[in-house]
Write an enzyme that holds these catalytic residues in place. Structure first.
Site, PDB file in Angstrom:
ATOM      1  N   ASP A   1      -3.356   4.521  -1.964  1.00 25.53           N
ATOM      2  CA  ASP A   1      -4.441   4.823  -1.034  1.00 25.53           C
ATOM      3  C   ASP A   1      -4.873   6.285  -1.092  1.00 25.53           C
ATOM      4  OD1 ASP A   1      -6.010   4.087   1.519  1.00 25.53           O
ATOM      5  OD2 ASP A   1      -4.798   5.780   2.212  1.00 25.53           O
TER       6      ASP A   1
ATOM      7  N   HIS B   1     -10.903  -4.219   2.377  1.00 26.87           N
ATOM      8  CA  HIS B   1     -10.749  -4.006   3.827  1.00 26.87           C
ATOM      9  C   HIS B   1     -11.584  -2.840   4.338  1.00 26.87           C
ATOM     10  CE1 HIS B   1      -8.198  -1.084   1.922  1.00 26.87           C
ATOM     11  NE2 HIS B   1      -8.100  -0.423   3.062  1.00 26.87           N
ATOM     12  N   ASP B   2     -12.078  -1.991   3.446  1.00 28.90           N
ATOM     13  CA  ASP B   2     -12.872  -0.820   3.835  1.00 28.90           C
ATOM     14  C   ASP B   2     -14.366  -1.034   3.647  1.00 28.90           C
ATOM     15  OD1 ASP B   2     -10.951   0.948   4.763  1.00 28.90           O
ATOM     16  OD2 ASP B   2     -10.527   1.761   2.781  1.00 28.90           O
TER      17      ASP B   2
ATOM     18  N   ASP C   1       0.850  -1.184   0.000  1.00 33.97           N
ATOM     19  CA  ASP C   1       0.000   0.000   0.000  1.00 33.97           C
ATOM     20  C   ASP C   1       0.884   1.233   0.000  1.00 33.97           C
ATOM     21  OD1 ASP C   1      -2.757   0.978   0.233  1.00 33.97           O
ATOM     22  OD2 ASP C   1      -3.090  -0.859   1.365  1.00 33.97           O
TER      23      ASP C   1
ATOM     24  N   GLU D   1      -6.799   4.068  -5.746  1.00 36.71           N
ATOM     25  CA  GLU D   1      -8.095   4.232  -5.084  1.00 36.71           C
ATOM     26  C   GLU D   1      -8.592   5.614  -5.505  1.00 36.71           C
ATOM     27  OE1 GLU D   1     -10.049   3.814  -0.634  1.00 36.71           O
ATOM     28  OE2 GLU D   1      -8.118   4.812  -0.813  1.00 36.71           O
TER      29      GLU D   1
END
Length: 554
Positions: free
Chosen positions: A199, A328-329, A98, A256
């Site tokens: 991210d 994961h979000d 990430d 993202e």
């Protein structure tokens, strides 16, 4: 479209803290990831994305980085990371990390030095403003609730944080900050990393000068999205980062990205795009509400279909999007996108198939391949996620009872995806020999990888077949590069599309528990995938059972 090494790959996201614990401390670690590489290889995975395992206070589960050049001791050592990269390479697999550079941690050396001398070099690494009694520099609301401004310790200034207060935003307008970011990216790529998932990158560009927006809740604050809609010029930063880092190494990068405009697609993921790919979040924001999670509604099958097709039409052949059901979000996809009470084996396979066969790069999130489901929270005390805790508070302030608030935010809690991976039906689902940092979902005796790998009819084995079809030399060109053309779009609770390349494939899912039929104009040549053991036919009419999924060569 120029073909790239990563186009035909299958990616898998690991949340290290919850994947596999080898030392019994209840927290997953890098040695756990190494121990499961053969499991991933057997499934057919090529690219493994690790959520952050850098040194961090874990205020936001590792997305608050205190040292970009070190591994957090909870997860292991840099030697473990080097071994992971090497072991992955032996299996023709690539490791992604990430890239979290919109913000760092307030425990990072840069921020500590900014506190010591806010007017000096490191003060300029952040957005600092003089403190005014009873007044904030702007009225923006952070992603985790409350103002984006916090007092800078030991000074008369405040700093900007669009996420948690322990995540101060880095000032990308400062060339020195950008140089530090590029140096770090290249350091990791020199180690042999395959690339990065980037991210929250849209947040690096602020609308300057900073100013207020119309409040949208009773707290007098405004959604951060209003600022992002006004911000322009992010391309200068992203293009520079691409040229100075990813492009030099032919590295894979996936962004993202929210709020992109249709005309910007080529800029982001075109032939010379900022990134190799970007995630499709169209489905994840459907049914959302500015009021909070408590006011969000469940997406319907017809809406899900529409969201997928909108993205496919928008992207077209301008680039390759990355398709997800969960991460994961987000909550678990099968609990989110299948109607309540219909989270069946057939439904899980259908949802996976409809997503996997879309044009683009498929990303599997850990546990998705075995159909892991949302948690049934009994108490807010079970919740760890800071975002869920804030949304619970918002729901209570809106007048919901504690029971109603828990149920409403539980649907969307990030903890749904962060419960430990369910490996076996043994103690703690085989995740750890100690006490897991987050409670294991109680359904692990029913849903676990060990049992599914032995069952030829399982969700796991269906995902394995999906991956094998993507890599099959006969069909790869069509599945990876072929055009996507929706069909029967107006049919209620039916999602179907053609993939057209050197072959023509029909992908169809009956998105309901009741049977329904479709009629083919010219029949079909072969059934490539079917989540049932048989297919009911009457001439060119196919009778689809509840949640039946098919891939046909036509």
């Amino acid at each position: 479209m120029i073909k790239k090494w990563w186009n035909d790959k299958v990616a898998y996201q690991i949340y290290p803290k919850s994947f596999c614990d080898t030392n019994g401390d209840g927290i997953g670690d890098l040695r756990g990831v190494i121990s499961k590489l053969d499991y991933l290889k057997d499934l057919g995975v090529d690219i493994v994305w690790l959520s952050p395992c850098y040194k961090s206070p874990l205020a936001d589960q590792g997305y608050d980085i205190s040292d970009y050049y070190d591994i957090d001791p909870r997860f292991g050592t840099m030697e473990d990371m080097d071994e992971l990269i090497a072991e992955a390479k032996k299996r023709d697999m690539y490791i992604l990390m990430d890239l979290v550079v919109n913000h760092c941690s307030d425990e990072h050396e840069w921020f500590k030095k900014a506190c010591e001398d806010p007017d000096g070099k490191y003060g300029k690494y952040f957005y600092l403003r003089d403190k005014k009694e009873g007044e904030l520099p702007t009225n923006w609301r952070s992603y985790f609730g409350g103002p984006v401004w916090e007092d800078l310790p030991g000074t008369n200034k405040q700093y900007l944080h669009v996420f948690h207060k322990k995540q101060p935003d880095l000032n990308w307008e400062n060339q020195e900050v950008r140089e530090e970011v590029y140096k770090n990216i290249n350091w990791w790529l020199d180690k042999g990393l395959g690339g990065f998932r980037i991210d929250a990158i849209i947040n690096i560009k602020k609308a300057l000068p900073l100013h207020d927006y119309e409040p949208d809740r009773e707290d007098g604050l405004s959604s951060i999205h209003k600022m992002l809609e006004e911000a322009t010029g992010i391309g200068e930063f992203l293009g520079e980062m691409r040229d100075r880092t990813f492009k030099k190494y032919d590295a894979f990068s996936v962004g993202e990205v929210f709020n992109e405009k249709p005309e910007e697609i080529p800029d982001f993921i075109g032939e010379n795009g900022y990134f190799s790919s970007m995630f499709d979040f169209n489905e994840t924001i459907c049914g959302g509400s500015d009021k909070g999670w408590y006011d969000c509604r469940k997406i319907t099958p017809d809406e899900y279909k529409k969201c997928c097709f909108e993205t496919q039409a928008k992207i077209g052949d301008q680039g390759m999007v990355s398709n997800i059901i969960e991460n994961h979000d987000e909550p678990r996809g099968v609990s989110r996108y299948l109607p309540d009470g219909e989270c069946t084996e057939a439904g899980k396979k259908m949802l996976g198939g409809l997503n996997f066969m879309l044009r683009g790069l498929p990303f599997i999130y850990q546990g998705q391949e075995i159909g892991m489901e949302n948690v049934e929270f009994q108490s807010i005390e079970q919740v760890d996620d800071i975002s869920t805790l804030d949304e619970y508070k918002v729901a209570l302030e809106a007048g919901l009872s504690p029971e109603e608030a828990l149920k409403s935010v539980g649907r969307f809690s990030r903890d749904n995806a962060r419960t430990p991976m369910q490996w076996t039906d043994g103690a703690n689902a085989g995740f750890t020999s100690g006490k897991p940092w987050l409670e294991v979902n109680s359904n692990y005796t029913r849903i676990n990888a060990e049992a599914q790998m032995k069952d030829s009819d399982s969700v796991w084995n269906f995902y394995k077949k999906l991956i094998a079809l993507r890599k099959d030399p006969e069909y790869k060109e069509t599945v990876v590069y072929g055009a996507l053309k929706p069909v029967w779009e107006d049919v209620h609770n039916l999602m179907a599309y053609y993939r057209k390349g050197d072959r023509t494939l029909l992908v169809v899912g009956n998105y309901q528990k009741e049977p329904q039929s479709i009629e083919l104009s010219h029949g079909y040549k072969k059934v490539l995938l079917n989540n049932y053991h048989e297919l009911s036919e009457n001439g060119n009419k196919l009778i689809l059972q509840g949640y039946q999924f098919l891939v046909l060569e036509v």
